[in-house]
Design a protein around this motif. Sequence first.
Motif, PDB file in Angstrom:
ATOM      1  N   ILE A 100      43.213  22.084  87.345  1.00 29.70           N
ATOM      2  CA  ILE A 100      44.266  22.982  87.803  1.00 29.70           C
ATOM      3  C   ILE A 100      45.199  23.175  86.616  1.00 29.70           C
ATOM      4  N   GLN A 149      42.877  30.432  84.988  1.00 35.51           N
ATOM      5  CA  GLN A 149      41.685  30.031  85.744  1.00 35.51           C
ATOM      6  C   GLN A 149      40.436  30.158  84.882  1.00 35.51           C
ATOM      7  N   ILE A 190      41.431  30.768  92.274  1.00 38.75           N
ATOM      8  CA  ILE A 190      40.524  29.644  92.508  1.00 38.75           C
ATOM      9  C   ILE A 190      39.094  30.142  92.386  1.00 38.75           C
ATOM     10  N   ILE A 192      41.032  26.181  88.706  1.00 36.02           N
ATOM     11  CA  ILE A 192      42.193  26.835  89.301  1.00 36.02           C
ATOM     12  C   ILE A 192      43.231  27.148  88.225  1.00 36.02           C
ATOM     13  N   ARG A 238      41.108  21.526  95.905  1.00 32.24           N
ATOM     14  CA  ARG A 238      40.268  20.759  94.979  1.00 32.24           C
ATOM     15  C   ARG A 238      39.699  19.517  95.651  1.00 32.24           C
ATOM     16  N   SER A 250      46.609  24.055  96.077  1.00 35.86           N
ATOM     17  CA  SER A 250      45.561  23.925  95.055  1.00 35.86           C
ATOM     18  C   SER A 250      44.994  22.517  95.017  1.00 35.86           C
TER      19      SER A 250
END
Length: 348
Positions: A310, A302, A176, A266, A244, A240
């Motif tokens: 993501i 990422q 992340i 991510i 976010r 995740s």
Amino acid sequence: MKTKILVVDDEADLQLLIRQRFRRKIREEAYEFVFAGNGEEALAVLAAHPDVDVVLADINMPVMDGLTLLTRLRETNPVVKTVMVSAYGDLANIRTAMNRGAFDFVCKPVDYNDLELTIEKTIVQVQELRTALHMMEENKVLRLYVDETVLKFMARPEFSNRLLASETIQATVVFIDICGFTMLAEKMPAQEVVAMLNTYFDQMVKEIITQGGYVDKFVGDAVMAVFRGDYHLDRAIDASLAVRNLVQNMPRVLPEGLDYEPAVSIGISSGEMVSGNIGSATLRRLDYTVIGDVVNLGQRLQDAAQRHQILITAAIHARVQDSFRCQAVGEGHLKNKAEPVMLYEVLE
């Protein structure tokens, strides 16, 4: 190590007797004595000398007696141990003193050999207590730097014998990155940037822990998290999504005039990886982490992700498409990958 002892007694000649009896200990700097004439004076002395280890206190004193002092000592300094030294050695006074926290009771007239043995015994108890408290504080600090999973690994009986051993596991790794912090570092004082970054990290880590993951490391403005055990991939995606949404909804903490909206990118990768201590035992620098192609792929995903994205691969999408809503992004060329990779974005 010098032991500081507070003597609380209203007998005028007691100071001289104490100094004479323990002159060798004083000369060798094993003992240091301070004195007070009653309980109230004792509290003032303790405030001025917080390093007092042992209190020797009479019971019958003006202003504040020794039994009242005992109740106040627990509030003032819970580490210090008190030995009552009194002619009022009846069972009622001894019971009251012990119930109020006295460590021991010595009756007057004082047998100084017995008093010295009692002091030594009390000093041992105080030192053990201080050591235990110090270890507790060190443990608290250690937990700020070392993840709980690593501490559990270190607690294994075979840890010292398997320092550089590793194991192959099935797990999910999540990278992340907080977008745009490099730009902020150019426009804001470093201390403000670090404080803001820590604020984001603190909130993000809570979501990772909620889903049973652990933080492997912080790298600049990025977090690497690992999820193991049952449903590790699903829990990683849930974390995740939560991170976010959290970052998108966090209140603006920037000074006016700076055009920046917080966002994360991510990458999620799942599969077989190697877990263990990586580094040099000789240098005494080890990092308990996971490595492997699956981990590298997560970092590459990422890097390829845009703000609020993501990213997962087609292989992961096939495993989670019934649980999460995703959409195809298209083929992408990832670093150190010879062939293009089909990418999907997790929406919800």
